[in-house]
Design a protein around this motif. Structure first.
Motif, PDB file in Angstrom:
ATOM      1  N   ALA A   1      30.693 -21.397  -6.686  1.00  0.00           N
ATOM      2  CA  ALA A   1      29.405 -21.954  -7.110  1.00  0.00           C
ATOM      3  C   ALA A   1      28.281 -20.958  -6.836  1.00  0.00           C
ATOM      4  CB  ALA A   1      29.140 -23.280  -6.404  1.00  0.00           C
ATOM      5  N   GLN A   2      28.324 -20.323  -5.678  1.00  0.00           N
ATOM      6  CA  GLN A   2      27.316 -19.318  -5.349  1.00  0.00           C
ATOM      7  C   GLN A   2      27.383 -18.141  -6.325  1.00  0.00           C
ATOM      8  OE1 GLN A   2      27.524 -18.197  -1.205  1.00  0.00           O
ATOM      9  NE2 GLN A   2      27.703 -20.331  -0.559  1.00  0.00           N
ATOM     10  N   ARG A   3      28.581 -17.707  -6.647  1.00  0.00           N
ATOM     11  CA  ARG A   3      28.751 -16.605  -7.600  1.00  0.00           C
ATOM     12  C   ARG A   3      28.173 -16.974  -8.962  1.00  0.00           C
ATOM     13  NH1 ARG A   3      32.144 -16.687 -11.523  1.00  0.00           N
ATOM     14  NH2 ARG A   3      33.561 -18.184 -10.529  1.00  0.00           N
ATOM     15  N   ILE A   4      28.471 -18.170  -9.421  1.00  0.00           N
ATOM     16  CA  ILE A   4      28.005 -18.603 -10.739  1.00  0.00           C
ATOM     17  C   ILE A   4      26.480 -18.569 -10.810  1.00  0.00           C
ATOM     18  CG2 ILE A   4      27.826 -20.606 -12.279  1.00  0.00           C
ATOM     19  CD1 ILE A   4      30.765 -21.275 -11.324  1.00  0.00           C
ATOM     20  N   VAL A   5      25.789 -19.151  -9.829  1.00  0.00           N
ATOM     21  CA  VAL A   5      24.325 -19.190  -9.915  1.00  0.00           C
ATOM     22  C   VAL A   5      23.704 -17.814  -9.682  1.00  0.00           C
ATOM     23  CG1 VAL A   5      24.114 -21.663  -9.461  1.00  0.00           C
ATOM     24  CG2 VAL A   5      24.004 -20.051  -7.539  1.00  0.00           C
ATOM     25  N   ARG A   6      24.291 -17.021  -8.809  1.00  0.00           N
ATOM     26  CA  ARG A   6      23.762 -15.660  -8.612  1.00  0.00           C
ATOM     27  C   ARG A   6      23.919 -14.829  -9.886  1.00  0.00           C
ATOM     28  NH1 ARG A   6      26.363 -15.458  -2.864  1.00  0.00           N
ATOM     29  NH2 ARG A   6      24.569 -16.034  -1.580  1.00  0.00           N
ATOM     30  N   ASP A   7      25.090 -14.948 -10.528  1.00  0.00           N
ATOM     31  CA  ASP A   7      25.308 -14.209 -11.776  1.00  0.00           C
ATOM     32  C   ASP A   7      24.378 -14.706 -12.879  1.00  0.00           C
ATOM     33  OD1 ASP A   7      27.294 -12.784 -10.478  1.00  0.00           O
ATOM     34  OD2 ASP A   7      28.966 -13.739 -11.546  1.00  0.00           O
ATOM     35  N   ALA A   8      24.181 -16.028 -12.962  1.00  0.00           N
ATOM     36  CA  ALA A   8      23.261 -16.568 -13.965  1.00  0.00           C
ATOM     37  C   ALA A   8      21.864 -15.992 -13.768  1.00  0.00           C
ATOM     38  CB  ALA A   8      23.233 -18.101 -13.903  1.00  0.00           C
ATOM     39  N   ALA A   9      21.382 -16.021 -12.537  1.00  0.00           N
ATOM     40  CA  ALA A   9      20.045 -15.493 -12.251  1.00  0.00           C
ATOM     41  C   ALA A   9      19.965 -14.002 -12.588  1.00  0.00           C
ATOM     42  CB  ALA A   9      19.682 -15.743 -10.793  1.00  0.00           C
ATOM     43  N   ALA A  10      20.968 -13.245 -12.208  1.00  0.00           N
ATOM     44  CA  ALA A  10      20.968 -11.801 -12.469  1.00  0.00           C
ATOM     45  C   ALA A  10      20.985 -11.502 -13.964  1.00  0.00           C
ATOM     46  CB  ALA A  10      22.170 -11.145 -11.782  1.00  0.00           C
ATOM     47  N   ASP A  11      21.631 -12.367 -14.748  1.00  0.00           N
ATOM     48  CA  ASP A  11      21.725 -12.169 -16.197  1.00  0.00           C
ATOM     49  C   ASP A  11      20.592 -12.851 -16.968  1.00  0.00           C
ATOM     50  OD1 ASP A  11      24.019 -10.677 -15.810  1.00  0.00           O
ATOM     51  OD2 ASP A  11      25.392 -12.304 -16.349  1.00  0.00           O
ATOM     52  N   GLY A  12      19.646 -13.482 -16.254  1.00  0.00           N
ATOM     53  CA  GLY A  12      18.521 -14.136 -16.912  1.00  0.00           C
ATOM     54  C   GLY A  12      18.879 -15.437 -17.605  1.00  0.00           C
ATOM     55  N   ILE A  13      19.963 -16.072 -17.180  1.00  0.00           N
ATOM     56  CA  ILE A  13      20.405 -17.341 -17.763  1.00  0.00           C
ATOM     57  C   ILE A  13      19.697 -18.473 -17.032  1.00  0.00           C
ATOM     58  CG2 ILE A  13      22.409 -18.862 -18.074  1.00  0.00           C
ATOM     59  CD1 ILE A  13      24.086 -16.196 -18.133  1.00  0.00           C
ATOM     60  N   PRO A  14      19.092 -19.407 -17.752  1.00  0.00           N
ATOM     61  CA  PRO A  14      18.406 -20.519 -17.082  1.00  0.00           C
ATOM     62  C   PRO A  14      19.355 -21.325 -16.189  1.00  0.00           C
ATOM     63  CG  PRO A  14      17.813 -20.455 -19.402  1.00  0.00           C
ATOM     64  CD  PRO A  14      18.950 -19.483 -19.210  1.00  0.00           C
ATOM     65  N   ILE A  15      18.785 -21.823 -15.101  1.00  0.00           N
ATOM     66  CA  ILE A  15      19.494 -22.700 -14.172  1.00  0.00           C
ATOM     67  C   ILE A  15      18.677 -23.977 -14.048  1.00  0.00           C
ATOM     68  CG2 ILE A  15      20.314 -23.021 -11.806  1.00  0.00           C
ATOM     69  CD1 ILE A  15      20.494 -19.940 -11.581  1.00  0.00           C
ATOM     70  N   ALA A  16      19.355 -25.122 -14.134  1.00  0.00           N
ATOM     71  CA  ALA A  16      18.692 -26.416 -13.981  1.00  0.00           C
ATOM     72  C   ALA A  16      19.363 -27.157 -12.831  1.00  0.00           C
ATOM     73  CB  ALA A  16      18.791 -27.225 -15.266  1.00  0.00           C
ATOM     74  N   ALA A  17      18.558 -27.682 -11.908  1.00  0.00           N
ATOM     75  CA  ALA A  17      19.097 -28.399 -10.748  1.00  0.00           C
ATOM     76  C   ALA A  17      18.230 -29.621 -10.480  1.00  0.00           C
ATOM     77  CB  ALA A  17      19.122 -27.495  -9.523  1.00  0.00           C
ATOM     78  N   ILE A  18      18.884 -30.726 -10.189  1.00  0.00           N
ATOM     79  CA  ILE A  18      18.166 -31.970  -9.937  1.00  0.00           C
ATOM     80  C   ILE A  18      18.563 -32.550  -8.589  1.00  0.00           C
ATOM     81  CG2 ILE A  18      19.867 -33.326 -11.227  1.00  0.00           C
ATOM     82  CD1 ILE A  18      17.456 -35.141 -12.138  1.00  0.00           C
ATOM     83  N   CYS A  19      17.612 -33.230  -7.960  1.00  0.00           N
ATOM     84  CA  CYS A  19      17.824 -33.979  -6.730  1.00  0.00           C
ATOM     85  C   CYS A  19      18.209 -33.039  -5.580  1.00  0.00           C
ATOM     86  CB  CYS A  19      18.861 -35.078  -6.982  1.00  0.00           C
ATOM     87  SG  CYS A  19      18.876 -36.395  -5.757  1.00  0.00           S
ATOM     88  N   HIS A  20      19.435 -33.146  -5.067  1.00  0.00           N
ATOM     89  CA  HIS A  20      19.902 -32.278  -3.992  1.00  0.00           C
ATOM     90  C   HIS A  20      20.529 -30.983  -4.521  1.00  0.00           C
ATOM     91  CE1 HIS A  20      19.433 -35.990  -1.684  1.00  0.00           C
ATOM     92  NE2 HIS A  20      19.415 -35.238  -0.613  1.00  0.00           N
ATOM     93  N   GLY A  21      20.647 -30.847  -5.851  1.00  0.00           N
ATOM     94  CA  GLY A  21      21.234 -29.654  -6.457  1.00  0.00           C
ATOM     95  C   GLY A  21      20.607 -28.339  -6.003  1.00  0.00           C
ATOM     96  N   PRO A  22      19.290 -28.276  -5.761  1.00  0.00           N
ATOM     97  CA  PRO A  22      18.700 -27.014  -5.322  1.00  0.00           C
ATOM     98  C   PRO A  22      19.217 -26.486  -3.982  1.00  0.00           C
ATOM     99  CG  PRO A  22      17.007 -28.359  -6.320  1.00  0.00           C
ATOM    100  CD  PRO A  22      18.250 -29.228  -6.193  1.00  0.00           C
ATOM    101  N   TRP A  23      19.935 -27.300  -3.218  1.00  0.00           N
ATOM    102  CA  TRP A  23      20.553 -26.773  -1.981  1.00  0.00           C
ATOM    103  C   TRP A  23      21.400 -25.544  -2.275  1.00  0.00           C
ATOM    104  CZ3 TRP A  23      22.591 -31.683   0.949  1.00  0.00           C
ATOM    105  CH2 TRP A  23      21.743 -31.968   2.022  1.00  0.00           C
ATOM    106  N   LEU A  24      22.150 -25.556  -3.377  1.00  0.00           N
ATOM    107  CA  LEU A  24      22.964 -24.400  -3.747  1.00  0.00           C
ATOM    108  C   LEU A  24      22.079 -23.179  -3.957  1.00  0.00           C
ATOM    109  CD1 LEU A  24      25.515 -22.912  -4.666  1.00  0.00           C
ATOM    110  CD2 LEU A  24      25.251 -24.037  -6.909  1.00  0.00           C
ATOM    111  N   LEU A  25      20.928 -23.357  -4.562  1.00  0.00           N
ATOM    112  CA  LEU A  25      20.019 -22.243  -4.816  1.00  0.00           C
ATOM    113  C   LEU A  25      19.429 -21.696  -3.523  1.00  0.00           C
ATOM    114  CD1 LEU A  25      18.279 -23.820  -7.906  1.00  0.00           C
ATOM    115  CD2 LEU A  25      20.215 -22.241  -7.874  1.00  0.00           C
ATOM    116  N   VAL A  26      19.186 -22.577  -2.554  1.00  0.00           N
ATOM    117  CA  VAL A  26      18.718 -22.140  -1.236  1.00  0.00           C
ATOM    118  C   VAL A  26      19.786 -21.267  -0.586  1.00  0.00           C
ATOM    119  CG1 VAL A  26      18.177 -22.942   1.107  1.00  0.00           C
ATOM    120  CG2 VAL A  26      17.117 -24.065  -0.865  1.00  0.00           C
ATOM    121  N   THR A  27      21.022 -21.748  -0.567  1.00  0.00           N
ATOM    122  CA  THR A  27      22.115 -21.006   0.053  1.00  0.00           C
ATOM    123  C   THR A  27      22.371 -19.688  -0.664  1.00  0.00           C
ATOM    124  OG1 THR A  27      23.134 -23.071   0.761  1.00  0.00           O
ATOM    125  CG2 THR A  27      24.547 -21.140   0.748  1.00  0.00           C
ATOM    126  N   ALA A  28      22.230 -19.669  -1.972  1.00  0.00           N
ATOM    127  CA  ALA A  28      22.457 -18.456  -2.764  1.00  0.00           C
ATOM    128  C   ALA A  28      21.256 -17.510  -2.743  1.00  0.00           C
ATOM    129  CB  ALA A  28      22.799 -18.830  -4.205  1.00  0.00           C
TER     130      ALA A  28
END
Length: 178
Positions: free
Chosen positions: A90-117
């Motif tokens: 999961a961390q790899r997926i969001v880090r790669d998305a951010a690095a490639d300029g792919i939008p990320i959408a997170a709701i409720c507690h979902g942003p915890w992954l973004l904090v950790t990443a």
């Protein structure tokens, strides 16, 4: 045609936070892949307590790459988000998305992954209110809004607080893949 990726664990995902965006994307003709940690069906929960319907998983997190999708979506649910944030794939997926300029959408507690990443530094976002300190401590700015769309740092981040914000969240997701 657009392609969306929804990532989840197999237990504890907030029912409406996975089903509403999934159904809206499918109705809009967006190819949607649901990936879970282990590839099993996802047992949803309402408010972390009430057993909800199962959602089919198409694949595992380990088998998907962010670059093959136009957006990555992280539904909430406390149990889901707490497990998802420590998952290396999961961390790899969001880090790669951010690095490639792919939008990320997170709701409720979902942003915890973004904090950790380490993806909230310099970003303005919202979440379930109890994550405000985590986001601020990780270098982000937390706002109390139904949807927040932040294009800084090379990728668009779409965030919302709770299932009540799903109309605005889903609208922003659909706009991002239009």
């Amino acid at each position: 045609m657009s392609d969306a990726l929804i990532i989840s664990t197999s237990y504890g995902t907030e029912t409406d936070e996975i089903r509403v965006p999934l159904e809206a994307l499918q109705e809009a003709g967006v190819t949607t892949t649901v990936a879970s940690v282990d590839g099993r069906r996802i047992q949803t929960l309402g408010a972390d307590r009430t057993t909800g319907p199962l959602v089919d998983s198409d694949t595992t997190l380990g088998a998907v790459a962010a670059r093959d999708h136009d957006i990555v979506i992280i539904p909430g649910g406390t149990l889901n988000a707490d497990e998802l944030r420590i998952d290396p794939d999961a961390q790899r997926i969001v880090r790669d998305a951010a690095a490639d300029g792919i939008p990320i959408a997170a709701i409720c507690h979902g942003p915890w992954l973004l904090v950790t990443a380490d993806l909230v530094v310099g970003k303005t976002l919202t979440s379930y209110p109890t994550l405000a300190a985590d986001i601020t401590n990780a270098g982000g700015s937390w706002v109390d809004e139904e949807v927040c769309v932040d294009p800084t740092n090379g990728f668009v981040l779409i965030t919302s607080r709770t299932p009540e914000d799903l109309p605005a969240f889903t609208g922003a997701v659909l706009d991002a893949v239009a």
